[in-house]
Write a protein that holds these residues in place. Sequence first.
Motif, PDB file in Angstrom:
ATOM      1  N   LEU A 169      35.618  40.724  33.634  1.00 24.92           N
ATOM      2  CA  LEU A 169      37.124  40.108  33.849  1.00 24.92           C
ATOM      3  C   LEU A 169      38.211  41.165  33.977  1.00 24.92           C
ATOM      4  O   LEU A 169      38.115  42.144  33.181  1.00 24.92           O
ATOM      5  CB  LEU A 169      37.398  39.308  32.494  1.00 24.92           C
ATOM      6  CG  LEU A 169      36.503  38.102  32.132  1.00 24.92           C
ATOM      7  CD1 LEU A 169      36.773  37.713  30.695  1.00 24.92           C
ATOM      8  CD2 LEU A 169      36.487  37.012  33.052  1.00 24.92           C
ATOM      9  N   THR A 172      41.241  39.779  29.288  1.00 21.92           N
ATOM     10  CA  THR A 172      40.540  38.782  28.386  1.00 21.92           C
ATOM     11  C   THR A 172      41.354  37.924  27.575  1.00 21.92           C
ATOM     12  O   THR A 172      41.431  36.618  28.234  1.00 21.92           O
ATOM     13  CB  THR A 172      39.769  39.798  27.582  1.00 21.92           C
ATOM     14  OG1 THR A 172      40.640  40.959  27.016  1.00 21.92           O
ATOM     15  CG2 THR A 172      38.599  40.660  28.325  1.00 21.92           C
ATOM     16  N   HIS A 173      41.507  38.405  26.387  1.00 21.87           N
ATOM     17  CA  HIS A 173      42.033  37.119  25.629  1.00 21.87           C
ATOM     18  C   HIS A 173      43.625  37.167  25.536  1.00 21.87           C
ATOM     19  O   HIS A 173      44.298  38.101  24.597  1.00 21.87           O
ATOM     20  CB  HIS A 173      41.453  37.444  24.231  1.00 21.87           C
ATOM     21  CG  HIS A 173      40.021  37.270  24.114  1.00 21.87           C
ATOM     22  ND1 HIS A 173      39.350  38.251  23.629  1.00 21.87           N
ATOM     23  CD2 HIS A 173      39.316  36.396  24.651  1.00 21.87           C
ATOM     24  CE1 HIS A 173      38.019  37.915  23.775  1.00 21.87           C
ATOM     25  NE2 HIS A 173      37.975  36.724  24.248  1.00 21.87           N
ATOM     26  N   TYR A 272      40.950  36.299  34.964  1.00 16.38           N
ATOM     27  CA  TYR A 272      41.396  36.088  33.615  1.00 16.38           C
ATOM     28  C   TYR A 272      40.352  35.101  33.028  1.00 16.38           C
ATOM     29  O   TYR A 272      39.354  34.638  33.763  1.00 16.38           O
ATOM     30  CB  TYR A 272      42.692  35.147  33.399  1.00 16.38           C
ATOM     31  CG  TYR A 272      42.780  33.975  34.392  1.00 16.38           C
ATOM     32  CD1 TYR A 272      42.642  32.695  33.530  1.00 16.38           C
ATOM     33  CD2 TYR A 272      43.123  33.931  35.706  1.00 16.38           C
ATOM     34  CE1 TYR A 272      42.754  31.578  34.401  1.00 16.38           C
ATOM     35  CE2 TYR A 272      43.293  32.919  36.566  1.00 16.38           C
ATOM     36  CZ  TYR A 272      43.069  31.614  35.823  1.00 16.38           C
ATOM     37  OH  TYR A 272      43.291  30.521  36.679  1.00 16.38           O
ATOM     38  N   HIS A 273      40.173  35.140  31.695  1.00 17.25           N
ATOM     39  CA  HIS A 273      39.060  34.339  30.783  1.00 17.25           C
ATOM     40  C   HIS A 273      38.601  33.099  31.563  1.00 17.25           C
ATOM     41  O   HIS A 273      37.267  32.966  31.814  1.00 17.25           O
ATOM     42  CB  HIS A 273      39.768  34.438  29.551  1.00 17.25           C
ATOM     43  CG  HIS A 273      38.497  33.932  28.535  1.00 17.25           C
ATOM     44  ND1 HIS A 273      38.033  32.666  28.227  1.00 17.25           N
ATOM     45  CD2 HIS A 273      37.844  34.793  27.665  1.00 17.25           C
ATOM     46  CE1 HIS A 273      37.158  32.699  27.232  1.00 17.25           C
ATOM     47  NE2 HIS A 273      37.032  33.860  26.825  1.00 17.25           N
ATOM     48  N   ASP A 274      39.479  32.284  31.376  1.00 18.65           N
ATOM     49  CA  ASP A 274      38.870  30.986  31.919  1.00 18.65           C
ATOM     50  C   ASP A 274      38.799  30.523  33.386  1.00 18.65           C
ATOM     51  O   ASP A 274      38.409  29.310  34.006  1.00 18.65           O
ATOM     52  CB  ASP A 274      39.974  29.947  31.236  1.00 18.65           C
ATOM     53  CG  ASP A 274      39.519  29.608  29.786  1.00 18.65           C
ATOM     54  OD1 ASP A 274      39.018  30.612  28.996  1.00 18.65           O
ATOM     55  OD2 ASP A 274      40.223  28.529  29.285  1.00 18.65           O
ATOM     56  N   ASN A 290      26.948  38.789  26.619  1.00 20.32           N
ATOM     57  CA  ASN A 290      28.198  39.705  26.613  1.00 20.32           C
ATOM     58  C   ASN A 290      27.820  41.258  26.831  1.00 20.32           C
ATOM     59  O   ASN A 290      27.245  41.699  25.935  1.00 20.32           O
ATOM     60  CB  ASN A 290      28.974  39.136  25.735  1.00 20.32           C
ATOM     61  CG  ASN A 290      30.471  39.706  25.478  1.00 20.32           C
ATOM     62  OD1 ASN A 290      30.642  40.690  26.283  1.00 20.32           O
ATOM     63  ND2 ASN A 290      31.385  39.054  24.717  1.00 20.32           N
TER      64      ASN A 290
END
Length: 340
Positions: A169, A172-173, A272-274, A290
């Motif tokens: 990624l 991340t968040h 990005y994450h999703d 992970n």
Amino acid sequence: MSKRPTIAITCGEPAGIGPEISIRAAWELREEVRAVLIGDAALLSMTASDIDPAIRLVAISTLAFRNSGLPHLPAGQIPVIDCPLAEPAVPGKLDSRNGKAVLQTLDVAIRYAIQKQFDAIVTAPMQKSTINDAGVPFTGHTEYLAEKTQTPQVVMMLAGGKPMMRVALATTHLPLKDVPAAVTFDSLSRTIEIIHADLRNKFGIAQPRILVTGLNPHAGEGGYLGREEIDVITPVLQAMQARGIDAKGPYPADTLFQPKYLENADCVLAMYHDQGLPVLKHASFGHGVNITLGLPIIRTSVDHGTALDLAAAGIGKADHGSMLEAVKVAAQMAAASQKN
């Protein structure tokens, strides 16, 4: 490195499934890796007895470990570096009084991995709220590892599925609205450099092939759906290719995750994450790994959380498949690193 790599496993939130899945993985892989559990020895001993009375754990104090290192034990005995809890853990019920002891397990693992006493560390899930409620600011394993190892930038990668798929990624968040500003030339360049270096040095891939998604639908469709691909991503890829790094794209994310593309890639970099993780988790959830790239040490983890509800339901309800894979991948990375 010894024939069996020495892998430290931090057992995570004591009220969750971390202790159980850590013990199960360490025991199942005892002939392949020299697992060292880090957690409350009394809790782990009781949990091991409930899982299988044949499991043998040997408690070692942090002081004894610091002074003498690991004792020479047969594969049928698993050492536990004891980080005692302040209060007895109750499955499914969080207790902030144990937050600092939980964080100590991570501190021990990091310290001795840096000193090369561990070939890699594998982390069971922690509950962020418990540590924060204990008065210690904590945003997550990845950020904590970066801080403690003084690593300016790390990259989150998840791996799983058959054949194995790796998805890293660029961000991340973050809230989705903040992602475009975070995808800069410098940040994206450094992310690709980290992926390339770790695929070579920690996975043993001589010429890594990285496929990079666009940020916008249809990779911006020539600027009609956004200019990030034109202004940032493509220039970064051109700069990487000029340096001999095989990073191609940007590809539309909705069509990239197909066998005809993935079979020619060692890693996909999503913006990005999703964008990237739903595909990976669909292919591997419960058995995904992970991985934190960019650290001076090897760190893998599970692809799930503390699962307090499963812990409360009793021993035998949790699936330790992801922990099993995390330990295997950590051992493979340790072996590859030793060759470089």
